[in-house]
Design an enzyme around this catalytic site. Structure first.
Site, PDB file in Angstrom:
ATOM      1  N   LYS A 246       0.887  -1.500  -0.344  1.00  0.00           N
ATOM      2  CA  LYS A 246      -0.063  -0.078  -0.755  1.00  0.00           C
ATOM      3  C   LYS A 246       0.632   1.081  -0.295  1.00  0.00           C
ATOM      4  O   LYS A 246       0.658   1.848  -0.983  1.00  0.00           O
ATOM      5  CB  LYS A 246      -0.965  -0.431   0.995  1.00  0.00           C
ATOM      6  CG  LYS A 246      -1.381   1.303   0.944  1.00  0.00           C
ATOM      7  CD  LYS A 246      -2.663   1.148   2.421  1.00  0.00           C
ATOM      8  CE  LYS A 246      -3.299   2.938   2.707  1.00  0.00           C
ATOM      9  NZ  LYS A 246      -4.535   2.072   3.775  1.00  0.00           N
TER      10      LYS A 246
ATOM     11  N   GLU B 277      10.849  -4.257   4.873  1.00  0.00           N
ATOM     12  CA  GLU B 277      10.785  -5.798   3.973  1.00  0.00           C
ATOM     13  C   GLU B 277      10.540  -5.733   2.970  1.00  0.00           C
ATOM     14  O   GLU B 277      10.887  -6.749   2.032  1.00  0.00           O
ATOM     15  CB  GLU B 277       9.899  -6.506   5.086  1.00  0.00           C
ATOM     16  CG  GLU B 277       9.925  -6.747   6.401  1.00  0.00           C
ATOM     17  CD  GLU B 277       9.238  -5.675   6.943  1.00  0.00           C
ATOM     18  OE1 GLU B 277       9.300  -4.481   7.043  1.00  0.00           O
ATOM     19  OE2 GLU B 277       9.277  -5.975   8.904  1.00  0.00           O
TER      20      GLU B 277
ATOM     21  N   GLY C 264      -4.460  -1.487   5.064  1.00  0.00           N
ATOM     22  CA  GLY C 264      -4.109  -3.003   4.633  1.00  0.00           C
ATOM     23  C   GLY C 264      -4.341  -3.533   4.643  1.00  0.00           C
ATOM     24  O   GLY C 264      -5.225  -5.347   3.835  1.00  0.00           O
ATOM     25  N   ARG C 265      -5.126  -3.979   6.106  1.00  0.00           N
ATOM     26  CA  ARG C 265      -6.279  -5.696   6.159  1.00  0.00           C
ATOM     27  C   ARG C 265      -7.639  -5.770   5.780  1.00  0.00           C
ATOM     28  O   ARG C 265      -8.167  -6.792   5.746  1.00  0.00           O
ATOM     29  CB  ARG C 265      -5.946  -5.945   7.924  1.00  0.00           C
ATOM     30  CG  ARG C 265      -6.028  -4.780   8.989  1.00  0.00           C
ATOM     31  CD  ARG C 265      -5.978  -4.357  10.135  1.00  0.00           C
ATOM     32  NE  ARG C 265      -6.470  -3.402  11.039  1.00  0.00           N
ATOM     33  CZ  ARG C 265      -5.906  -2.407  10.830  1.00  0.00           C
ATOM     34  NH1 ARG C 265      -4.851  -2.550  10.565  1.00  0.00           N
ATOM     35  NH2 ARG C 265      -6.180  -1.828  11.937  1.00  0.00           N
TER      36      ARG C 265
ATOM     37  N   GLU D 107      -4.434  -6.433  15.132  1.00  0.00           N
ATOM     38  CA  GLU D 107      -3.691  -5.479  14.560  1.00  0.00           C
ATOM     39  C   GLU D 107      -5.538  -4.279  14.205  1.00  0.00           C
ATOM     40  O   GLU D 107      -5.241  -3.223  14.209  1.00  0.00           O
ATOM     41  CB  GLU D 107      -3.551  -5.146  12.806  1.00  0.00           C
ATOM     42  CG  GLU D 107      -2.765  -3.990  12.972  1.00  0.00           C
ATOM     43  CD  GLU D 107      -1.863  -4.329  11.325  1.00  0.00           C
ATOM     44  OE1 GLU D 107      -2.689  -4.622  10.188  1.00  0.00           O
ATOM     45  OE2 GLU D 107      -0.530  -4.579  11.423  1.00  0.00           O
TER      46      GLU D 107
ATOM     47  N   HIS E 137      -4.805 -33.212  17.233  1.00  0.00           N
ATOM     48  CA  HIS E 137      -3.973 -33.780  18.148  1.00  0.00           C
ATOM     49  C   HIS E 137      -3.129 -33.555  18.324  1.00  0.00           C
ATOM     50  O   HIS E 137      -1.366 -34.189  18.453  1.00  0.00           O
ATOM     51  CB  HIS E 137      -3.704 -34.978  16.508  1.00  0.00           C
ATOM     52  CG  HIS E 137      -4.882 -36.060  16.475  1.00  0.00           C
ATOM     53  ND1 HIS E 137      -4.733 -37.009  17.156  1.00  0.00           N
ATOM     54  CD2 HIS E 137      -5.891 -35.915  15.306  1.00  0.00           C
ATOM     55  CE1 HIS E 137      -5.805 -37.181  16.142  1.00  0.00           C
ATOM     56  NE2 HIS E 137      -6.050 -37.249  15.421  1.00  0.00           N
TER      57      HIS E 137
ATOM     58  N   LYS F  39       9.456  -0.360  14.684  1.00  0.00           N
ATOM     59  CA  LYS F  39      10.114  -0.506  13.010  1.00  0.00           C
ATOM     60  C   LYS F  39      11.162   0.400  13.570  1.00  0.00           C
ATOM     61  O   LYS F  39      12.357   0.290  12.662  1.00  0.00           O
ATOM     62  CB  LYS F  39       9.406   0.074  12.142  1.00  0.00           C
ATOM     63  CG  LYS F  39       8.332  -0.233  11.746  1.00  0.00           C
ATOM     64  CD  LYS F  39       6.869   0.205  10.866  1.00  0.00           C
ATOM     65  CE  LYS F  39       5.825  -0.277  10.095  1.00  0.00           C
ATOM     66  NZ  LYS F  39       4.792   0.046   9.726  1.00  0.00           N
TER      67      LYS F  39
HETATM   68  O1  F6P Z   1       3.199  -2.453   9.286  1.00  0.00           O
HETATM   69  C1  F6P Z   1       2.208  -2.859   9.858  1.00  0.00           C
HETATM   70  C2  F6P Z   1       1.339  -2.273   7.841  1.00  0.00           C
HETATM   71  O2  F6P Z   1       1.015  -1.044   8.888  1.00  0.00           O
HETATM   72  C3  F6P Z   1       0.076  -3.163   7.775  1.00  0.00           C
HETATM   73  O3  F6P Z   1      -1.500  -3.005   8.632  1.00  0.00           O
HETATM   74  C4  F6P Z   1      -0.104  -3.266   6.340  1.00  0.00           C
HETATM   75  O4  F6P Z   1      -0.695  -4.561   5.948  1.00  0.00           O
HETATM   76  C5  F6P Z   1       1.680  -4.126   6.144  1.00  0.00           C
HETATM   77  O5  F6P Z   1       2.997  -3.082   7.255  1.00  0.00           O
HETATM   78  C6  F6P Z   1       2.037  -4.275   4.827  1.00  0.00           C
HETATM   79  O6  F6P Z   1       1.994  -2.266   4.142  1.00  0.00           O
HETATM   80  P1  F6P Z   1       2.128  -2.110   2.997  1.00  0.00           P
HETATM   81  O7  F6P Z   1       1.145  -2.513   2.120  1.00  0.00           O
HETATM   82  O8  F6P Z   1       1.861  -0.612   3.626  1.00  0.00           O
HETATM   83  O9  F6P Z   1       3.363  -2.313   2.298  1.00  0.00           O
END
Ligand code: F6P
Length: 549
Positions: free
Chosen positions: A208, A214, A268-269, A354, A385, A513
């Site tokens: 987003k 990452e 995002g979620r 979240e 199990h 972060k």
């Molecule tokens: O750090 C949490 C978050 O912002 C989530 O809410 C989101 O889904 C995820 O990181 C990834 O964010 P992006 O889509 O901006 O890379």
């Protein structure tokens, strides 16, 4: 207007005194005394069926819970969300994932813009692109069709598409293999790259913000790997982006023609319905992706219009609230009895935790009740199990959501009845338990001595009275999956309204972060590690020594 504290509401107080009686209720007895319990505590919506009768409550409890929902203004807050009010107050944003599944014939104006037209313009692009890749018309730089798709994203830009691609495995294109890389841990990317060929691989960089550390590191690694055997101008055939950040996408080197945009009013979620679902549309095709959106829309319509007594997301939320508040259940276990829903518990963890893992109200006051339980789980029957022992006989009461399809999407004989038998048997066992007398009778029939029997009775007794919901669908299809996700989205929303938290921000992930950035500079030797506690310093020194930094 400032909301009164939840515990001061008349409807909350009424529930509190009701809960004093309810503490003594036994589910076995509730079923024995009410032959209508199943029909009166079940509901149908959008292709899903919810049985919430195996919870420690009665119709009176439900009425009191719905009084609370009304007094808390759930209906008005729902309407505010659906109409595009900026209910995400800490980020000044509307919350309109529901607009992503509105049919083309509808319109919804936000800040003077018809966003349904915008949504369908992107969907048209998704259709055109996915049709080309799936048909083999979209060729890699050496003229070969795409065989592998690697979605690079994390959190909502990974969990939703990954969960849905797995869930809709039976609908997938036979040529396209889907891979998901999320972790900054290079082992994740390394494992994916080992499986794919740069000539036939398409990377979707899904973020987003397009700044998530990452994803940016993984995207850079993928590009470097690709450019070992290809040229810069070949990137356009192999890299596409899904983002709200056009400038960052351009700066990364992806042609804006290969960018699928979405909007800041999609959390995002909550983004699997946007172009973040590109991997899903590639896997199952645009037609099934539309069915997925339509299934969610059917649940939205139900949530918007059904009276609260028959409103499935509201009921699921209120039952969850009851268990959290009055049974003090600190966790909720999700048990899909469907292997293709393997990643659904992980998806729900982000959605619920979240969103509602918050401790202050929208006004910044402390919430005066416990909020979101810990959400966790695993597919049945595997879970049986592994950890069901604790759920049956441990000291904590953990409510469980069982999720199953009445019909399988495979045709292997002998499996599905066995699966469903296990699912129903577990919810029955959690509810009834096994009394000491029943255990004694069993052991007597097995001709054990009186001493042996009395030694074993405490170990073999099940307290029972453990609450669960069962959610059934006919089959796991794009449409029922869409409805299932939307059900939980709206459940999360309703609980957020009860607790009066902002369910749409996630400031809690920021501190780690920032600290990771500092420590990274220390690990790479740019800065000396002196500013931490002795534990953190010690760990940094160990890592540097191991890597000879
Ligand atoms: O750090 C949490 C978050 O912002 C989530 O809410 C989101 O889904 C995820 O990181 C990834 O964010 P992006 O889509 O901006 O890379």
């Amino acid at each position: 207007m400032r909301q009164p504290a939840l515990t001061t509401l008349a409807s909350f107080k009424a529930l509190e005194s009701h809960a004093v009686d309810a503490r003594h209720w036994q589910l076995r007895q509730l079923f024995a005394h009410d032959a209508q319990r199943f029909p009166s505590l079940t509901v149908d919506a959008a292709g899903l069926f919810l049985d919430y009768s195996k919870n420690r409550l009665t119709s009176t409890t439900v009425d009191l819970l719905l009084d609370l929902a009304r007094e808390r203004g759930v209906e008005a807050r729902r309407d505010a969300m659906l109409s595009g009010e900026k209910i995400n107050i800490t980020e000044h944003r509307a919350v309109l994932h529901t607009a992503l599944r509105l049919p083309r014939s509808k319109s919804l104006t936000v800040d003077g813009q018809d966003i349904v037209a915008d949504v369908h313009a992107v969907l048209d692009h998704v259709k055109e692109f996915t049709d080309q890749v799936r048909s083999g018309a979209w060729l890699g730089h050496t003229g070969k069709p795409i065989t592998d798709v690697v979605n690079v994203g994390i959190g909502g830009s990974d969990l939703g598409p990954k969960m849905a691609v797995l869930a809709l495995r039976s609908y997938a294109h036979p040529r396209l293999k889907m891979h998901f890389v999320s972790n900054v841990d290079g082992h994740d990317m390394d494992a994916a790259l080992a499986l794919v060929d740069p000539e036939t691989t398409l990377f979707i960089i899904a973020s987003k913000t397009f700044v998530t550390a990452e994803t940016m590191l993984n995207a850079g690694t993928a590009r470097t790997w690709f450019l070992k055997t290809a040229k810069e101008e070949d990137l356009a055939r192999h890299f596409v982006a899904v983002s709200t950040n056009t400038e960052a996408v351009k700066a990364f080197g992806i042609d804006p023609a290969n960018m699928f945009p979405f909007w800041d009013w999609v959390g995002g979620r909550y983004s699997v319905w946007s172009a973040i679902g590109l991997a899903v549309a590639l896997a199952v095709g645009y037609g099934y992706f539309s069915d997925f959106l339509a299934g969610a829309h059917a649940m939205d319509e139900h949530f918007r219009s059904a009276p609260l007594q028959q409103n499935m997301p509201v009921l699921l939320a209120m039952v969850g609230f009851w268990n959290r508040q009055f049974l003090e259940a600190g966790s909720l276990s999700i048990a899909p009895y469907h292997q293709d829903l393997n990643r659904f518990p992980a998806y729900l963890q982000q959605l619920d935790m979240e969103s509602n893992g918050k401790r202050v109200t929208r006004d910044g006051a402390d919430v005066d009740t416990p909020t979101c339980p810990v959400v966790w789980g695993e597919c049945g029957t595997n879970a049986q199990h592994a950890y069901f022992q604790l759920l049956h006989q441990g000291t904590d009461v953990t409510p469980i959501d069982f999720i199953a399809a009445l019909r399988a999407t495979h045709d292997l004989p002998g499996h599905h009845d066995s699966l469903l038998a296990n699912c129903f048997a577990q919810s029955e066992a959690f509810m009834t338990g096994k009394t000491a007398d029943e255990v004694r009778a069993d052991l007597t029939a097995q001709k054990l001595s009186a001493d042996e029997i009395e030694a074993l009775v405490p170990h073999k007794t099940f307290p029972g009275n453990r609450p669960s919901n069962t959610i059934l669908m006919d089959q796991l299809t794009p449409s029922t999956l869409g409805a299932l996700i939307a059900l939980y989205e709206h459940k999360t929303f309703v609980q957020g309204v009860l607790w009066d938290v902002n369910s749409f921000d996630q400031w809690g992930v920021e501190l780690g972060k920032v600290l990771a950035k500092n420590i990274h500079a220390e690990l790479t030797g740019e800065v000396q590690p002196e500013r931490h506690d002795s534990s953190t310093n010690g760990l940094i020194v160990m890592a540097k020594a191991a890597q000879h930094i």
